[in-house]
Design a protein around this motif. Structure first.
Motif, mmCIF file in Angstrom:
data_model
loop_
_atom_site.group_PDB
_atom_site.id
_atom_site.type_symbol
_atom_site.label_atom_id
_atom_site.label_comp_id
_atom_site.label_asym_id
_atom_site.label_seq_id
_atom_site.Cartn_x
_atom_site.Cartn_y
_atom_site.Cartn_z
ATOM 1 N N ASP A 36 -11.316 26.199 6.841
ATOM 2 C CA ASP A 36 -12.233 25.777 7.972
ATOM 3 C C ASP A 36 -11.219 24.786 8.710
ATOM 4 O O ASP A 36 -10.146 24.660 7.955
ATOM 5 N N MET A 37 -11.722 24.475 10.007
ATOM 6 C CA MET A 37 -10.948 23.433 10.822
ATOM 7 C C MET A 37 -11.533 22.995 11.628
ATOM 8 O O MET A 37 -12.416 23.742 12.353
ATOM 9 N N ASN A 38 -11.519 21.684 12.078
ATOM 10 C CA ASN A 38 -12.027 20.991 13.272
ATOM 11 C C ASN A 38 -11.167 19.814 13.561
ATOM 12 O O ASN A 38 -9.878 19.712 13.237
ATOM 13 N N GLU A 39 -11.496 18.882 14.441
ATOM 14 C CA GLU A 39 -10.869 17.952 14.913
ATOM 15 C C GLU A 39 -10.139 17.052 13.808
ATOM 16 O O GLU A 39 -9.363 16.256 13.898
ATOM 17 N N ASN A 40 -11.061 16.812 12.752
ATOM 18 C CA ASN A 40 -10.558 15.757 11.783
ATOM 19 C C ASN A 40 -9.774 16.507 10.526
ATOM 20 O O ASN A 40 -8.872 15.815 10.054
ATOM 21 N N TYR A 41 -10.045 17.784 10.070
ATOM 22 C CA TYR A 41 -9.392 18.288 8.967
ATOM 23 C C TYR A 41 -9.153 19.724 9.015
ATOM 24 O O TYR A 41 -9.715 20.487 9.760
ATOM 25 N N LEU A 42 -8.219 20.286 8.281
ATOM 26 C CA LEU A 42 -7.838 21.799 8.116
ATOM 27 C C LEU A 42 -8.069 22.162 6.779
ATOM 28 O O LEU A 42 -7.556 21.409 5.981
ATOM 29 N N GLU A 43 -8.643 23.098 6.341
ATOM 30 C CA GLU A 43 -8.848 23.591 4.830
ATOM 31 C C GLU A 43 -7.987 24.897 4.608
ATOM 32 O O GLU A 43 -8.376 25.881 5.384
ATOM 33 N N LEU A 44 -7.396 24.696 3.607
ATOM 34 C CA LEU A 44 -6.584 26.194 3.258
ATOM 35 C C LEU A 44 -7.075 26.499 1.874
ATOM 36 O O LEU A 44 -7.475 25.697 0.950
ATOM 37 N N SER A 45 -7.431 27.755 1.763
ATOM 38 C CA SER A 45 -7.611 28.098 0.342
ATOM 39 C C SER A 45 -6.362 28.817 -0.313
ATOM 40 O O SER A 45 -5.472 29.307 -0.094
ATOM 41 N N ARG A 46 -6.514 28.448 -1.867
ATOM 42 C CA ARG A 46 -5.476 28.714 -2.876
ATOM 43 C C ARG A 46 -6.353 29.808 -3.870
ATOM 44 O O ARG A 46 -7.432 29.773 -4.019
ATOM 45 N N ALA A 47 -5.448 30.792 -4.259
ATOM 46 C CA ALA A 47 -5.874 31.689 -5.464
ATOM 47 C C ALA A 47 -4.939 31.599 -6.544
ATOM 48 O O ALA A 47 -3.904 32.417 -6.585
ATOM 49 N N THR A 48 -4.921 30.624 -7.112
ATOM 50 C CA THR A 48 -4.074 30.514 -8.453
ATOM 51 C C THR A 48 -4.258 31.543 -9.360
ATOM 52 O O THR A 48 -3.302 32.165 -9.684
ATOM 53 N N LEU A 49 -5.503 32.237 -9.639
ATOM 54 C CA LEU A 49 -5.778 33.380 -10.689
ATOM 55 C C LEU A 49 -5.884 34.437 -9.654
ATOM 56 O O LEU A 49 -6.834 34.624 -8.917
ATOM 57 N N LYS A 50 -4.740 35.491 -9.875
ATOM 58 C CA LYS A 50 -4.927 36.461 -9.113
ATOM 59 C C LYS A 50 -5.626 37.803 -9.412
ATOM 60 O O LYS A 50 -6.188 38.465 -8.580
#
Length: 285
Positions: A36-50
């Motif tokens: 997700d992304m807007n004027e306030n924040y950007l969110e990245l996804s992580r996948a620790t468990l493959k």
């Protein structure tokens, strides 16, 4: 101590948070990087468990062996089991129980890891929010050091570390990883270290994307990042190609549920006239 401690396999640090970033440094876009992304924040996804579910399957097989092994042994000695048979039975129980205890942490991680572990970078507050799953391999049945424990840190305190380890196992013996470390303000004491990506090149591109967003805002990224609002789809640079999760265990993973207060703060800008770091969320023990 003049420098922060680095873990085994550390090679170098990526550019600091406020090192100038440019669109030219983003030559590839890792799939499913942007949630997700807007004027306030950007969110990245992580996948620790493959590969979710592998340890569950192994655990079930061992459990079946544990349950059926003694029965098969007693079948050889239905009335008066001799000493040799009892010794074999004891070793069978000990062997399977031992391996079950070894697998217990991995099975618990299979069951407990959320669908993803997002990171939110809030450019208005200059803070970073980690949806972090903690675990303790030495205490697989404990509660204190297990489970999702979200934390927040100041943007300026982050350090990105590149690791590369050669080991005689799988993938040609090479394991790469990028981690985020956080030092206690004003010191070199590392108070937390979390997973970022499992590939150094991908980590460098993701970090360039984040720095560009924090420095210039979302408009600088509109033309380079694929995006999907469907969590079951994997965005790719080619919009004609869509892939979905094929591992059935992925659909059973716990959904992401941010604490309400942190969820609101991480998605919004601070109230005018109020400091952006008023809320001080708990840091890991």
């Amino acid at each position: 101590m003049n420098e922060p401690d680095r873990g085994l396999g550390w090679k170098y640090d990526l550019p600091s948070p406020n090192t100038e970033a440019s669109i030219d440094s983003i030559t590839t876009v890792p799939p499913r990087v942007l949630s997700d992304m807007n004027e306030n924040y950007l969110e990245l996804s992580r996948a620790t468990l493959k590969l979710r579910g592998g340890w569950i399957v192994i655990g079930v097989v061992i459990s079946i062996m544990f349950l059926t092994g003694p029965v098969s042994l007693f079948g050889h000695f239905p009335l008066k089991p001799n000493l040799a048979g009892l010794k074999e039975l004891f070793l069978d129980i000990f062997f399977h129980a031992f391996f079950f205890l070894l697998l217990a942490p991995s099975i618990r991680m299979d069951l407990g890891f959320p669908k993803n572990e997002p990171i939110r970078f809030n450019r208005q507050r200059r803070k970073v929010y980690f949806y972090q799953f903690r675990f303790n391999l030495l205490n697989p049945f404990g509660k204190k050091n297990w489970g999702v424990k979200p934390v927040a840190y100041d943007w300026d305190d982050l350090t990105l570390e590149a690791y590369r380890i050669y080991a005689p196992m799988g993938y040609g013996g090479l394991k790469e990883e990028v981690k985020i470390s956080i030092c206690k303000p004003g010191t070199h004491e590392v108070i937390d270290r979390v997973f970022f990506t499992d590939d150094i090149e991908q980590g460098e591109h993701c970090w360039a994307i984040v720095r560009l967003f924090m420095q210039q805002g979302p408009e600088a990224l509109r033309d380079v990042l694929p995006h999907s609002s469907n969590g079951d789809e994997i965005p790719t640079p080619n919009p004609a190609v869509k892939a979905v999760f094929r591992n059935p265990f992925d659909h059973l993973a716990p959904e992401v549920q941010w604490p309400a207060e942190m969820d609101l703060e991480s998605r919004t800008a601070p109230t005018p006239g109020k400091q952006s770091n008023d809320n001080n969320f708990c840091r890991p023990n």
